[in-house]
Design an enzyme around this catalytic site. Structure first.
Site, mmCIF file in Angstrom:
data_model
loop_
_atom_site.group_PDB
_atom_site.id
_atom_site.type_symbol
_atom_site.label_atom_id
_atom_site.label_comp_id
_atom_site.label_asym_id
_atom_site.label_seq_id
_atom_site.Cartn_x
_atom_site.Cartn_y
_atom_site.Cartn_z
ATOM 1 C CG ASP A 268 -1.731 0.738 0.726
ATOM 2 O OD1 ASP A 268 -3.054 0.806 2.188
ATOM 3 O OD2 ASP A 268 -2.176 2.107 -0.237
HETATM 4 C C1 GLC Z 1 -4.490 4.406 -0.140
HETATM 5 C C2 GLC Z 1 -5.280 2.937 -0.228
HETATM 6 C C3 GLC Z 1 -5.210 2.282 -0.494
HETATM 7 C C4 GLC Z 1 -4.846 2.514 -2.194
HETATM 8 C C5 GLC Z 1 -3.921 2.675 -2.114
HETATM 9 C C6 GLC Z 1 -3.573 3.880 -3.691
HETATM 10 O O1 GLC Z 1 -3.681 4.865 0.753
HETATM 11 O O2 GLC Z 1 -4.711 2.554 1.355
HETATM 12 O O3 GLC Z 1 -6.850 1.178 -0.766
HETATM 13 O O4 GLC Z 1 -5.721 1.983 -3.138
HETATM 14 O O5 GLC Z 1 -3.014 4.160 -1.677
HETATM 15 O O6 GLC Z 1 -4.029 5.096 -4.138
#
Ligand code: GLC
Length: 738
Positions: A268
């Site tokens: 993430d």
């Molecule tokens: C965010 C979220 C994740 C998302 C990623 C890209 O912080 O936790 O669910 O897909 O970053 O935006």
């Protein structure tokens, strides 16, 4: 276990040989480049990004959605980098790209895999039309805490329902062939245990015993892996002391070795370097090491891989073979997507976004997502012919932005059809509509418009109020400790209710709200979640009877936030509460001795039951369940058993019902929940119509992880229910014998 169902260009052998050929020709810096996902420029290509792409230092871009910019990025990659390896283009297409569907929690309330798959299909085709080939969805964190803002993105509290609906989303995004135009790779997130963030506070610690991980939180991810999801995303959370992004038990022992998953795992956002913030690593270099050792193939947004992996390999702390394995997974996915054959996007090959068909599918999803929680004296559906004047009141009655909900990066409010617009379109030619916003926003406490709202109600035959939460109140980083209706909406409802007119509440929210304080003020309550672009027409059709509500709650509604976590599949405890043992604090005499109260599991000021149970939802029909039977009173391991029951629509209108099957394993090597959903089916019955339904269970369906973490089905006694919610009363029993 193959990560993806089928491969677009030739047999998997040809992909394997092509991947091996690339690996043999790639420098270490180019391999590390494939493992790096960088933020796009948002409509242009910064020089340094263009240079990195040209140098083969970028494997994926996220958050760029301009088709010309994406084609240029791909061109730089393909024509100007040494090896010409195209980019994965990622985006959060969570519940729609331009055509916005109900938030996932709302979609889950449809209990309709086909509808959910269709929505994901539309979302994928719209996203692919600009060059996106990877969505960071479905979010299948099991969550039982409505304080957590990300419950809005989830599919609810039940592992089985999350698994079935999450798999449907995977199928909708990926189809059966990733190489098909319009197919994009899905991403099972956030792996794992994120939905159990302590206190319902986002990014917080999750302490979950392995047995609970396996029996609850991991089940939807296993279902997604079995459905062929092409990627996983590691969660932000510290899981039992080890951040998921560096958790080798989770990411390697379990996902790779035990499950045999071969797809790509992406971290993430900056969760790799956040391991130092957690206090799990000292610095970015150590974080990069831990993430690679856990098997995180691609680093999102941060650059610890780019900065440190060459050094770690040079120090022999990371083996080149490990890097090659991870890069091979990334290249395999790019081949499966057909990117090498077709790296560019020609919008002329794609259907227009927001086309009629897409909007129709979004409306159908919104219709099936709404849950009728109350309908006193059949207030609903409203009969247009009986109405001369309708009052339409509330801060969300005509808000084209808030109805879209959280995580709508690319949705545009100008395409929304609001409740006000839809009600005017539907009945405005024959019925006078008195619209009063009543409050500027859901947080307002300014009563200036209350008088106008009350007088509008007083001169109307019926009152529709649209209240709830603004979209920012749920979603990432947006958790609430108090989950009442915000602002002075309850006061507005109370003021309008004083008119004595039939009052219908439509509630838009990203979570279950504690609405017990307004429930008795309304004659009918329709929970619409955040219903998306076509929320208005869907709600109008439901309120005026063109459609019958059929949604069922995918999550328990607490009576009070202090009850949380409260969910249907709870354990029995050694002292389960009953209506007889549960004591209401207000009824306890003064100077009551300590042992005077029922010594069972309840709250003195909230009891032990929720406001609405998982699986609950009314319709314009009235469904009765009778005559449950089982095909056998006892079966052996490996056998199946059929459970039948009759469902009758005793109501006056045709309606749909989601019939649910629950099971209880009375005694287990570990304690088992008092009920577990094991099947469901949506049926439609005319007034008076009766249907005998059959659910077939295999003993494998009753398996659970025991104390030794073995997946077993144990002989013993079972109860089984069939009904319209987790409060189902029609039950039977059977036994599994040795
Ligand atoms: C965010 C979220 C994740 C998302 C990623 C890209 O912080 O936790 O669910 O897909 O970053 O935006």
């Amino acid at each position: 276990m193959s990560a993806v169902i089928s491969i677009n260009s030739g047999s998997s052998d040809s992909i394997e040989s092509k991947v091996a050929d690339f690996i043999s020709r790639m420098g270490l810096d180019e391999k590390i480049g494939q493992m790096s996902q960088l933020q796009g420029g948002g409509g242009w290509i910064p020089d340094d990004l263009a240079e990195s792409i040209r140098a083969g230092r970028v494997g994926s871009i996220l958050n760029e959605v301009n088709v010309e910019v994406l084609n240029e990025m791909q061109r730089i990659c393909v024509e100007e980098s040494r090896l010409g390896i195209p980019l994965l283009i990622g985006r959060d297409v969570i519940h729609g790209f331009k055509t916005i569907f109900p938030i996932p929690l709302g979609q889950a309330a449809s209990w309709d895999p086909e509808t959910i798959e269709a929505g994901a299909r539309v979302s994928a085709s719209e996203a692919a039309s600009v060059g996106i080939n990877w969505t960071f969805a479905p979010m299948i964190d099991v969550t039982r805490d409505p304080r957590w803002g990300r419950i809005a993105e989830s599919l609810g509290e039940d592992p089985y329902l999350c698994g079935v609906l999450g798999a449907a989303m995977v199928k909708g995004f990926q189809t059966d062939d990733l190489g098909e135009p319009g197919s994009i790779v899905a991403c099972a997130k956030h792996f794992a245990g994120y939905g159990a963030a302590e206190g319902g506070r986002d990014y917080n610690t999750a302490n979950i015993p392995e047995n609970e991980m396996r029996n609850v939180h991991l089940r939807p991810f296993k279902a997604a892996a079995e459905a062929g999801v092409g990627s996983f995303m590691s969660a932000f959370c510290d899981l039992n002391g080890v951040p998921a992004t560096g958790n080798t038990w989770l990411m390697d022992d379990l996902l790779r070795k035990e499950w045999g998953y071969e797809g790509v795992v992406v971290s993430d956002w900056e969760s790799v370097v956040e391991m130092s913030v957690h206090g799990f690593t000292h610095d970015d270099e150590e974080a990069a090491y831990e993430a690679v050792m856990a098997g995180i193939d691609m680093e999102m947004a941060s650059s610890s891989y780019l900065d440190h992996l060459e050094g770690l390999v040079a120090q022999d702390k990371i083996k080149l073979a490990q890097i090659d394995t991870m890069v091979a997974r990334i290249l395999t996915l790019k081949f499966e997507l057909g990117l090498f054959e077709k790296p560019y996007t020609d919008q002329k090959e794609h259907a227009a976004v927001l086309n009629k068909s897409n909007l129709k599918i979004a409306k159908e999803a919104a219709v099936k997502s709404c849950v009728l929680l109350k309908n006193e004296n059949n207030t609903l559906p409203l009969a247009q012919s009986d109405l001369a004047t309708v009052a339409l009141i509330g801060p969300l009655a005509d808000d084209d932005y808030e109805q879209l909900g959280t995580w709508i990066f690319d949705g545009e409010s100008q395409h929304s059809v609001t409740c006000k617009q839809a009600v005017e379109e539907l009945i405005g030619r024959t019925v006078e509509i008195n619209y009063v916003k009543g409050l500027e926003t859901t947080r307002s406490n300014n009563h200036e418009e209350f008088g106008a709202a009350v007088s509008a109600a007083e001169k109307s035959d019926a009152v529709i109020m649209v209240v709830g939460e603004e979209s920012f109140m749920s979603g990432e980083a947006h958790s609430r400790a108090n989950i009442d209706l915000p602002g002075h909406q309850a006061e507005l409802i109370e003021a309008v209710a004083s008119s004595g007119k039939p009052l219908i509440l439509v509630i838009m929210a990203g979570r279950p709200l504690t609405i017990g304080n307004v429930l008795d003020k309304a004659d009918a309550v329709l929970y619409a979640w955040h219903p998306g672009t076509m929320g208005g027409p869907a709600i109008a059709d439901l309120l005026f009877g063109l459609e019958s509500p059929s949604g069922k709650l995918p999550v328990t509604f607490p009576l009070a936030v202090g009850q949380v976590p409260i969910f249907y599949a709870h354990k029995n405890t050694g002292r389960p509460a009953t209506d007889h043992t549960c004591v209401n604090m207000d009824e306890v005499p003064a100077r009551a001795p300590q042992t005077s109260l029922g010594m069972t599991s309840f709250h003195l000021d909230a009891g032990y039951k929720p406001l609405f149970p998982f699986g609950f939802g009314l319709s314009y029909g009235n469904f009765k369940y009778v005559k449950i039977t089982t095909s056998h009173s006892s079966i052996g391991l490996g056998d199946t058993i059929d459970i039948h029951a009759d469902v009758i629509n005793t109501g006056a209108r045709e309606a749909e019902e989601v019939v649910q099957l629950y099971v209880r394993d009375l005694v287990g090597d570990v304690t088992r929940p008092v009920k577990e959903l094991k099947g469901f089916r949506r049926i439609s019955l005319k007034p008076g119509e009766r249907e005998r339904l059959c659910f077939t269970l295999h003993t494998d369906d009753l398996a659970f992880y025991n104390r030794k973490m073995e997946l077993v089905t144990e002989p013993g006694k079972f109860h089984v229910w069939i009904g319209g919610s987790s409060d189902a009363e029609l039950w039977a029993d059977f036994e599994i014998h040795d």
